[in-house]
Motif scaffolding. Structure first.
Motif, short mmCIF file in Angstrom:
data_model
loop_
_atom_site.label_atom_id
_atom_site.label_comp_id
_atom_site.label_asym_id
_atom_site.label_seq_id
_atom_site.Cartn_x
_atom_site.Cartn_y
_atom_site.Cartn_z
N GLU A 154 4.11 4.66 -0.17
CA GLU A 154 4.66 4.88 1.65
C GLU A 154 3.87 6.02 1.93
O GLU A 154 4.03 7.36 1.38
CB GLU A 154 6.08 4.54 1.72
N HIS A 196 8.42 -3.58 0.84
CA HIS A 196 8.92 -2.34 0.41
C HIS A 196 8.67 -1.15 1.00
O HIS A 196 9.25 -0.19 1.68
CB HIS A 196 9.00 -2.32 -1.04
N GLU A 197 7.20 -0.84 1.10
CA GLU A 197 6.44 0.17 1.40
C GLU A 197 6.91 0.13 2.94
O GLU A 197 6.69 1.31 3.67
CB GLU A 197 4.94 0.07 1.13
N HIS A 247 9.76 2.07 3.90
CA HIS A 247 9.71 3.56 3.87
C HIS A 247 9.54 4.01 5.36
O HIS A 247 9.51 5.10 5.59
CB HIS A 247 8.73 3.78 2.95
N GLU A 262 14.55 5.51 -1.82
CA GLU A 262 14.05 4.22 -2.69
C GLU A 262 15.20 3.31 -2.54
O GLU A 262 15.19 1.98 -2.41
CB GLU A 262 13.81 4.65 -4.03
N THR A 291 15.43 1.77 0.95
CA THR A 291 14.28 1.06 1.22
C THR A 291 14.48 -0.44 0.28
O THR A 291 14.10 -1.53 0.89
CB THR A 291 13.13 1.66 0.53
N TYR A 341 16.75 3.48 -6.97
CA TYR A 341 16.23 2.03 -6.52
C TYR A 341 17.55 1.48 -6.53
O TYR A 341 17.72 0.74 -5.70
CB TYR A 341 15.15 1.53 -7.32
ZN LIG Z 1 9.69 2.91 -2.51
#
Ligand SMILES: [Zn+2]
Length: 626
Positions: A342, A364-365, A368, A387, A390, A446
């Motif tokens: 990101e 996902h990105e 961010h 993370e 996100t 994550y």
């Molecule tokens: Zn990430």
């Protein structure tokens, strides 16, 4: 007029409450003007930078630090040694840095540096440049640094570099000398070992001069589309490019924490518009030339990129509604790098993927841009807010986009239970660079980070949680919120005490395990005995299912949270006596005979990270048959 007055009053109070809450808050400011001239043949460039630094802190600064990230891509660098000595190296890195040749290493060599026109002393220590200031920067003061430097772009290993595995020539992140962050905890000149970033917000004015057959994209709005041509026809560009060997791409970005770009002669450039949202840019190799892929596979990858456009529009619409409105006018998804990474106003992702994976990594990105680039936490210290948050938002969005049923976060729970069982779990307060293994970092950041939110929704209830997430974005966007800022905001939103949740789940590796010990008939009543086996306490949702198909909920608040969540589901609910955390067992009585009960379940939504879900449900008929 009256309406106007009340509007003004409301605005005044809204602003003044916000200021009252954050009266001690401050953040540093940077403004970069950069010009680079790229030698594509040798993967080198010469750079000039003017950096205006504003010290909004109450402290006088007599030093500043810069990051020189490209220096990590040299044999013997900290990133190289770390990768060769950690128990579970990232396979993208392994010992590849150690084996780089002279013309493949990365570097940023400072040629000159001045502060307000005077030469300053500096030392370079791997990826960190330390500058002893001639003249301290007073609170509220500003200083202008001018630097000239030469850089060599490393062969693509991690994130940035030339010639990635999909044939993208330049993945340009961490490419410029970047001022380190100074915040309430002081300076953060972390050596780059391939992990996290933390930087002040600022404005970027970047001119990149490069061979004219390259197509570029990145952070920032292109200022000269009519000179650039290809791909910018809708912004008034002529299709034909000007003659000459090189051309200059001029980008500007406001209020961002970083600036990236990608470049390749074979990039296809596609744009799309999110209704009431940003303009989207997609740059990808056409035709696809993914290493090791067949012709058919490469053709499919290209098709996937075409389909990605509509999914990305859908993702932005979902995100704006559920997690706060994206504040920039543009977002670019650019093929490059080594997975997905990101950056402000865009991302570099690899493209040799199935459609689901391509959409998944983009979403996902994209998120961010909520959790990191806009809510710019120090991701070294709060990797789980970066993370984890996100991952949480992207899992929910993927379930929406692909119409998936079931708990969208179940993968996070699986990962978390796996690391608990392995005995390798480390607390989420560990600095991201310093976990013993990449796996412990990955799962803490994550998986457990996503669970932190999903479980918070369980504790405070869906409505307060969802409102809290929107409020978090509203109050903290373009700032650097910390863990406690977030917890405190959720406390205010829910009216509950949540420090215990933060302390147990973030600061320790203590685990949750509740169980149903017994369900026993007592005439027309049934007594349910529960036990707290794990060390971490939680409030409990218990659902009792009856033989006649009906069900009802019993809710046991945890005493130290000093509150009760509102009803979340359309089901009769009884709120029981609080459970104090010191008490290992708890019993309650139901006004119905045991023969009418089918099943008793703790947390049927499976949002609680109970490490042993086996003892969370109790089948009554099977007990009676024993
Ligand atoms: Zn990430």
């Amino acid at each position: 007029m009256k309406q106007l007055l009340s509007f003004l009053l409301i605005t005044f109070f809204a602003v003044s409450t916000l200021q009252a809450q954050n009266k001690d808050y401050w953040q540093q400011e940077v403004d970069y003007t950069m010009e680079i001239d790229v030698d594509v043949e040798n993967h080198q460039y010469a750079g000039k930078q003017t950096l205006v630094y504003t010290n909004n802190s109450p402290e006088t600064l007599d030093r500043v630090y810069y990051h020189l990230y490209f220096n990590a891509f040299q044999p013997g660098s900290m990133m190289d040694v770390r990768s060769r000595t950690i128990a579970d190296p990232d396979r993208r890195v392994g010992d590849r840095i150690y084996h780089l040749e002279e013309d493949e290493i990365g570097y940023q060599k400072v040629k000159s540096l001045t502060q307000d026109g005077e030469i300053v002393e500096y030392t370079v220590d791997g990826t960190v440049l330390v500058v002893e200031l001639n003249k301290p920067i007073e609170p509220g003061g500003t200083s202008t640094f001018k630097m000239e430097w030469d850089a060599q772009v490393p062969l693509q290993i991690r994130r940035s570099g030339w010639n990635n595995a999909e044939g993208v020539e330049f993945s340009m992140s961490q490419w410029y000398p970047k001022l380190a962050e100074y915040d309430v905890r002081g300076w953060h000149p972390n050596e780059y070992v391939g992990r996290e970033f933390h930087a002040p917000f600022g404005n970027f004015d970047v001119k990149i001069t490069i061979d004219q057959d390259y197509v570029l994209g990145g952070t920032g709005i292109l200022q000269n589309p009519n000179e650039i041509g290809y791909g910018y026809e809708d912004e008034g560009a002529k299709v034909k490019r000007p003659f000459g060997d090189k051309m200059t791409w001029h980008f500007k970005a406001e209020n961002v924490i970083d600036f990236f770009w990608g470049a390749d002669p074979d990039f296809k450039h596609v744009t799309a518009q999110v209704p009431n949202g940003p303009k989207l840019h997609f740059l990808y190799q056409q035709p696809a030339v993914v290493e090791g892929a067949s012709e058919e596979e490469n053709a499919q990858y290209t098709k996937n990129w075409e389909e990605l456009v509509d999914y990305t529009i859908g993702a932005f619409e979902y995100a704006n509604e559920h997690f706060g409105v994206y504040p920039y006018p543009q977002f670019s998804t650019i093929q490059g790098g080594d997975g997905g990474m990101e950056y402000p106003m865009g991302t570099l992702i690899t493209g040799g993927r199935s459609l689901g994976s391509l959409v998944g990594v983009t979403v996902h990105e994209m998120y961010h841009s909520w959790y990191q680039n806009v809510l710019a936490t120090n991701e070294s210290l709060y990797e789980w807010m970066d993370e984890g948050f996100t991952s949480f938002a992207s899992s929910e969005t993927m379930a929406h986009l692909f119409d998936r049923d079931g708990n969208p976060h179940s993968g996070s729970y699986r990962g978390y239970r796996f690391i608990v069982e392995s005995g390798k779990e480390e607390p989420m307060v560990t600095h991201a660079d310093h976990y013993n293994t990449n796996q412990a970092y990955g799962i803490a950041a994550y998986s457990k980070g996503a669970i932190f939110l999903n479980q918070l929704e369980y504790i405070i209830g869906r409505e307060d949680f969802r409102n809290g997430m929107l409020k978090y974005h509203k109050e903290w966007k373009m700032k650097h919120p910390t863990d406690l800022d977030f917890v405190h905001l959720m406390e205010k939103e829910s009216g509950m005490i949540l420090d215990w949740y933060y302390e147990y789940f973030v600061q320790t590796t203590k685990t949750i395990d509740y169980g149903i010990k017994a369900v026993a008939g007592n005439g027309n009543e049934t007594v349910i005995d529960l036990e707290k086996i794990g060390l971490m306490p939680m409030p409990l949702d218990i659902v009792v299912e009856y033989q006649d198909g009906s069900s009802e909920q019993y809710y046991i608040p945890l005493r130290m949270m000093r509150g009760e969540k509102p009803m979340e589901f359309d089901m009769p609910r009884s709120v029981l006596e609080d459970w104090p955390w010191v008490q290992p067992e708890y019993s309650f009585t139901i006004d119905r005979p045991v023969s009418e009960i089918q099943r008793v379940i703790i947390d049927p939504t499976e949002r609680m990270a109970d490490i042993d879900p086996e003892n969370n449900s109790f089948d009554v008929p099977s007990m009676l048959n024993e």
